[in-house]
Write a protein that holds these residues in place. Structure first.
Motif, PDB file in Angstrom:
ATOM      1  N   VAL A 196       0.862  -1.157   0.180  1.00  0.00           N
ATOM      2  CA  VAL A 196       0.074  -0.087  -0.190  1.00  0.00           C
ATOM      3  C   VAL A 196       0.948   1.253  -0.051  1.00  0.00           C
ATOM      4  O   VAL A 196       0.725   2.241  -0.921  1.00  0.00           O
ATOM      5  CB  VAL A 196      -0.959  -0.147   1.319  1.00  0.00           C
ATOM      6  N   GLU A 197       1.942   1.289   0.875  1.00  0.00           N
ATOM      7  CA  GLU A 197       2.798   2.436   0.915  1.00  0.00           C
ATOM      8  C   GLU A 197       3.362   2.807  -0.202  1.00  0.00           C
ATOM      9  O   GLU A 197       3.731   3.726  -0.765  1.00  0.00           O
ATOM     10  CB  GLU A 197       3.716   2.262   1.981  1.00  0.00           C
ATOM     11  N   GLU A 198       3.989   1.685  -1.004  1.00  0.00           N
ATOM     12  CA  GLU A 198       4.768   1.732  -2.431  1.00  0.00           C
ATOM     13  C   GLU A 198       3.710   2.133  -3.376  1.00  0.00           C
ATOM     14  O   GLU A 198       4.218   3.018  -4.230  1.00  0.00           O
ATOM     15  CB  GLU A 198       5.452   0.344  -2.663  1.00  0.00           C
ATOM     16  N   TYR A 199       2.567   1.519  -3.404  1.00  0.00           N
ATOM     17  CA  TYR A 199       1.446   2.123  -4.330  1.00  0.00           C
ATOM     18  C   TYR A 199       1.303   3.648  -4.382  1.00  0.00           C
ATOM     19  O   TYR A 199       1.365   4.568  -5.239  1.00  0.00           O
ATOM     20  CB  TYR A 199       0.073   1.487  -4.398  1.00  0.00           C
ATOM     21  N   ILE A 200       1.265   4.017  -2.982  1.00  0.00           N
ATOM     22  CA  ILE A 200       0.814   5.588  -2.988  1.00  0.00           C
ATOM     23  C   ILE A 200       2.057   6.407  -3.223  1.00  0.00           C
ATOM     24  O   ILE A 200       1.802   7.485  -3.944  1.00  0.00           O
ATOM     25  CB  ILE A 200       0.873   5.723  -1.178  1.00  0.00           C
TER      26      ILE A 200
ATOM     27  N   TYR B  52      -8.139   1.024  -9.407  1.00  0.00           N
ATOM     28  CA  TYR B  52      -7.114   0.385  -8.753  1.00  0.00           C
ATOM     29  C   TYR B  52      -7.289   0.555  -6.992  1.00  0.00           C
ATOM     30  O   TYR B  52      -7.091  -0.335  -6.391  1.00  0.00           O
ATOM     31  CB  TYR B  52      -5.754   0.667  -9.123  1.00  0.00           C
ATOM     32  N   VAL B  53      -7.334   1.876  -6.839  1.00  0.00           N
ATOM     33  CA  VAL B  53      -7.619   2.274  -5.558  1.00  0.00           C
ATOM     34  C   VAL B  53      -9.027   1.666  -4.878  1.00  0.00           C
ATOM     35  O   VAL B  53      -8.621   1.097  -3.739  1.00  0.00           O
ATOM     36  CB  VAL B  53      -7.747   3.574  -5.138  1.00  0.00           C
ATOM     37  N   ASP B  54     -10.118   1.384  -5.413  1.00  0.00           N
ATOM     38  CA  ASP B  54     -11.093   0.657  -4.999  1.00  0.00           C
ATOM     39  C   ASP B  54     -10.860  -0.847  -4.871  1.00  0.00           C
ATOM     40  O   ASP B  54     -11.355  -1.169  -3.903  1.00  0.00           O
ATOM     41  CB  ASP B  54     -12.300   1.074  -5.843  1.00  0.00           C
ATOM     42  N   LEU B  55     -10.186  -1.404  -5.621  1.00  0.00           N
ATOM     43  CA  LEU B  55      -9.743  -2.797  -5.650  1.00  0.00           C
ATOM     44  C   LEU B  55      -8.990  -3.119  -4.526  1.00  0.00           C
ATOM     45  O   LEU B  55      -8.939  -4.176  -3.736  1.00  0.00           O
ATOM     46  CB  LEU B  55      -9.206  -3.239  -6.988  1.00  0.00           C
TER      47      LEU B  55
ATOM     48  N   ASP C 198      -7.667   9.006  -2.269  1.00  0.00           N
ATOM     49  CA  ASP C 198      -8.720   9.499  -2.832  1.00  0.00           C
ATOM     50  C   ASP C 198      -8.562  10.917  -2.840  1.00  0.00           C
ATOM     51  O   ASP C 198      -8.892  11.832  -3.800  1.00  0.00           O
ATOM     52  CB  ASP C 198     -10.021   9.182  -2.067  1.00  0.00           C
ATOM     53  N   VAL C 199      -7.697  11.483  -1.615  1.00  0.00           N
ATOM     54  CA  VAL C 199      -7.713  13.067  -1.992  1.00  0.00           C
ATOM     55  C   VAL C 199      -6.606  13.184  -3.037  1.00  0.00           C
ATOM     56  O   VAL C 199      -6.751  14.339  -3.636  1.00  0.00           O
ATOM     57  CB  VAL C 199      -6.989  13.324  -0.299  1.00  0.00           C
ATOM     58  N   MET C 200      -5.566  12.459  -3.008  1.00  0.00           N
ATOM     59  CA  MET C 200      -4.390  12.637  -4.277  1.00  0.00           C
ATOM     60  C   MET C 200      -5.315  12.755  -5.653  1.00  0.00           C
ATOM     61  O   MET C 200      -5.011  13.658  -6.316  1.00  0.00           O
ATOM     62  CB  MET C 200      -3.515  11.824  -4.088  1.00  0.00           C
ATOM     63  N   LEU C 201      -6.190  11.736  -5.848  1.00  0.00           N
ATOM     64  CA  LEU C 201      -6.751  11.653  -7.009  1.00  0.00           C
ATOM     65  C   LEU C 201      -7.658  13.085  -7.263  1.00  0.00           C
ATOM     66  O   LEU C 201      -7.763  13.648  -8.275  1.00  0.00           O
ATOM     67  CB  LEU C 201      -7.584  10.660  -7.251  1.00  0.00           C
TER      68      LEU C 201
END
Length: 781
Positions: A452-456, A479-482, A496-499
């Protein structure tokens, strides 16, 4: 026969006609038994030293000798009848029993010269003629398996000119006839028929599986088996049955075979051979070739073989050996290893739904990947950029998978674990059968938080790069939802905030451009103000560096105008600009040539200074741009590599006027240029190494104290204890950070790493208890 003629003449002269018949029978029996039969058996037993295709000659010669005896008897009987009016015996009946009686006497009255090796030689003879028969009668299946429709698979002659398999079948009929006359047909078939079938199956499968192919072979093999092997066995049984019906000797054993059990046994041998050839030899190619290997059918073949034969260890050992030999080396990239690992998971889970084969075969790969620093980044980048991991492999959460697998115990599809599960690593901790691919990737480290951290961080990198074409909001949102479905909402709320920041920034850019166009901003053109910004909510984004630098006046004017317009639209809010991120499109005119570049604002500021003068030193640039010399030294290398700047002396650079060696960066080069500044942002923080060294010392002291108390600990256990006692519940360090610190201690021989456990060297296992160590041991307990 001359001696026999002499004896008969003596009997006639002495008028002992009643002894002629016994003498003829005994003499011919002795001749066949001691001469003809012995020569025939000796020839057969020498099969290893002669070409097998010449052995029918021995049978032909023996048959010719019997025909000569029959002709001799006819001539002799005709003479005796004409001259002496003697009626002897039925020649035809005598000739039928003569070879059989010779063999029988050979077995009863002399040393048993018909050894077991005599029967074993017929395995090779039968296999030779069986191969010819199967090639002729299963021609379509052979052509499909060998990919050759023009030549005979056995004699290698073109089909148009005619092959010699028909002639070989005639030779085989002669062999059957002679064995019948000798009374050995049933014995030979009992000893050699099924063994010859097994040999033919083994050799034929080796031939068709010599080269790797992704196509299925079992359907055509089964067709070849039915029309070639089983039909041939039926013909053998028919030969033996017909001979038994005409034989009055009730002691003669008869070759009988249950075609149903024979078919089952030989089919099992087919599956075993396919398992040996494809599972034990070509498994690595099957894994690398996935999904073509599954579409072609070779995986379906192996799945049937595994379910029928078992012998999973053949596949497991082959995968282990090939992975260790070809992939688990420092020179192989993590992307290639990960792609092979993911394919291996898919292939082995398809072959064995329990996952035992996958665990045993891929355990070393998991350990190797866990010790590579870039594994998580490669996994996430492949997952997010449509690489080796697809979207549909994220759709099922772990809880759903576990629920489904717990229910499968009540279903008909449930499969028990194979015997190999007893040797599987961490068997007691292994989850249920339905673990999917993503769960296996997470299990490399054991913590989903790392993914999760790496994806962010990667999502932030793509957004901050300044290349809007690299971010698909709809795709990223899905992807975030999945990921939320699988790992929970906790660590992904910031995404969500980033998007939303990214979408809102596009709208704000349009509003600001309209505002600046309304006030007639000097740099506004018909296309609008030449700037697009990403306005972020810094609390929800990874740490963003704000390096101090004095940008060119044109850039500062644009930033000031944009900030003013933004403050007008958003009262009580302002902007802080970071030159480390984003993209500036430059057109550089030099030597009558125009070059285009896409770089960060920091790089643009450096090359912009060379408009003022052609030669700059690092210290002068540092003073002019108001940043550290380390920042300048790192970033000026980009322009030096592009050929625009040349280092005349140490830390002195001059603008190059010769454009023959200068090339603008293409779109494929742009990402590399943009990433340089982001990757090197830590240069300006010169005080950080001392701080990190202090943190390393604290971590090492805790680890040493824990190992003195616990003897040996895994990485995950060490990290959990550090989070409680050293980090005080705050994840200041990730699992990778702790692993890197421990690996450094292993390299310096201060720690030992064996089979996943960290231990102290023998000379450090016991130490005197100081106040610090005693306190740390108390904390661990």
């Amino acid at each position: 026969m001359d001696r026999l003629n002499t004896i008969i003449n003596d009997l006639i002269i002495s008028n002992e006609f009643d002894l002629i018949i016994p003498v003829i029978k005994a003499g011919l029996l002795t001749l066949v038994r001691d001469r003809y039969l012995s020569e025939f058996i000796t020839t057969i037993e020498q099969i290893a030293s002669q070409p097998i295709n010449t052995y029918h000659i021995a049978f032909v010669n023996f048959n010719k000798q019997l025909i000569d005896i029959e002709n001799y008897l006819k001539t002799l009987f005709q003479t005796l009848e004409n001259q002496y009016n003697l009626k002897l015996f039925d020649i035809q009946d005598f000739m039928i029993k003569l070879p059989y009686n010779a063999v029988k006497e050979q077995l009863l009255h002399t040393t048993n010269i018909i050894k077991s090796t005599f029967y074993e030689k017929f395995i090779d003879i039968f296999e030779y003629y069986l191969a010819a028969y199967a090639s002729q009668h299963a021609r379509i299946a052979c052509a499909e398996l060998l990919k050759n429709t023009t030549t005979c698979s056995f004699c290698k002659l073109t089909l148009s000119s005619g092959c010699k398999c028909v002639e070989l079948q005639e030779q085989f009929d002669i062999i059957m006839f002679i064995l019948k006359r000798l009374g050995l047909l049933s014995r030979v078939c009992q000893s050699a028929a099924l063994a010859a079938c097994r040999h033919r199956i083994t050799n034929f499968i080796k031939q068709i599986c010599e080269q790797y192919s992704s196509h299925a072979c079992l359907p055509h093999l089964e067709q070849w088996f039915e029309t070639g092997i089983i039909t041939w066995v039926s013909i053998l049984e028919l030969h033996c049955t017909n001979y038994r019906d005409n034989n009055d000797d009730k002691e003669q054993s008869t070759f009988k075979i249950d075609l149903s059990s024979c078919r089952t046994e030989l089919k099992h041998h087919i599956y075993k051979c396919v398992m040996n050839e494809r599972g034990a030899r070509h498994m690595f190619q099957i894994i690398i070739d996935y999904p073509e290997s599954r579409a072609g059918g070779v995986l379906d073949d192996l799945k049937r073989c595994v379910s029928i034969v078992g012998k999973r260890h053949l596949i497991i050992d082959n995968v282990r050996h090939e992975f260790n030999k070809r992939l688990l080396h420092p020179g192989v990239g993590t992307t290639e290893i990960l792609a092979a690992f993911i394919n291996a998971i898919r292939v082995l889970r398809y072959l064995d739904s329990t996952g035992v084969m996958m665990e045993l075969a891929c355990h070393n790969v998991k350990q190797f990947l866990a010790r590579r620093e870039d594994t998580i980044r490669v996994i996430v980048s492949n997952m997010n950029e449509h690489g080796v991991l697809e979207l549909n492999e994220l759709t099922q959460a772990d809880g759903v998978a576990n629920t489904r697998s717990s229910q499968c115990f009540l279903d008909d599809e449930w499969e028990p674990e194979p015997i190999e599960a007893l040797t599987a690593p961490e068997r007691a901790l292994r989850p249920s059968h339905s673990r999917d691919l993503m769960s296996m990737l997470v299990s490399i480290y054991g913590h989903a938080e790392l993914f999760v951290e790496e994806y962010i961080h990667m999502l932030a990198d793509r957004m901050l790069s300044g290349q809007s074409n690299k971010v698909d909001i709809e795709h990223e949102g899905r992807y975030v939802d999945l990921l939320k479905q699988r790992f929970g909402d906790g660590g992904l709320q910031g995404c969500d905030v980033m998007l939303k920041d990214y979408v809102d920034s596009r709208l704000m850019n349009d509003l600001v451009k309209k505002q600046l166009a309304h006030v007639h901003f000097p740099l506004a053109s018909t296309a609008g103000v030449p700037i697009n910004t990403l306005i972020i909510s810094s609390q929800y984004w990874p740490e963003v560096k704000f390096s101090p630098i004095d940008l060119p006046d044109e850039l500062k004017a644009i930033q000031v105008a944009y900030t003013t317009a933004y403050e007008t639209l958003k009262p009580h809010r302002t902007l802080h600009w970071s030159p480390n991120y984003g993209q500036v499109n430059l057109e550089i005119e030099i030597g009558g040539k125009t070059l285009e570049f896409s770089v960060t604002p920091f790089h643009a500021a450096i090359i912009y200074k060379f408009q003022e003068k052609e030669t700059w030193t690092i210290s002068d640039l540092s003073s002019s741009l108001k940043c550290s010399t380390a920042c300048i030294r790192k970033r000026i290398n980009l322009w030096q590599n592009c050929g625009l700047l040349k280092e005349e002396a140490k830390d002195t650079f001059r603008l190059v006027e010769d454009t023959s060696k200068v090339a603008s960066n293409s779109s494929s080069q742009a990402p590399a240029l943009l990433s340089v500044d982001v990757d090197d942002m830590n240069v300006e923080h010169q005080a950080e190494p001392d701080k990190k060294e202090h943190e390393h010392t604290i971590v090492c002291n805790f680890v040493f104290a824990m190992l003195r108390s616990k003897t040996s600990l895994t990485l995950e256990r060490i990290y959990s204890l550090l989070c409680v006692y050293a980090f005080h519940g705050q994840h200041e360090r990730t699992l990778i950070d702790v692993r890197n610190i421990l690996d450094a201690k292993v390299k310096s021989n201060q720690l030992l790493y064996t089979d996943g456990f960290y231990t102290l060297p023998p000379n450090q296992g016991t130490t005197s208890t100081s106040p610090v160590s005693a306190n740390e041991n108390m904390l661990v307990d």
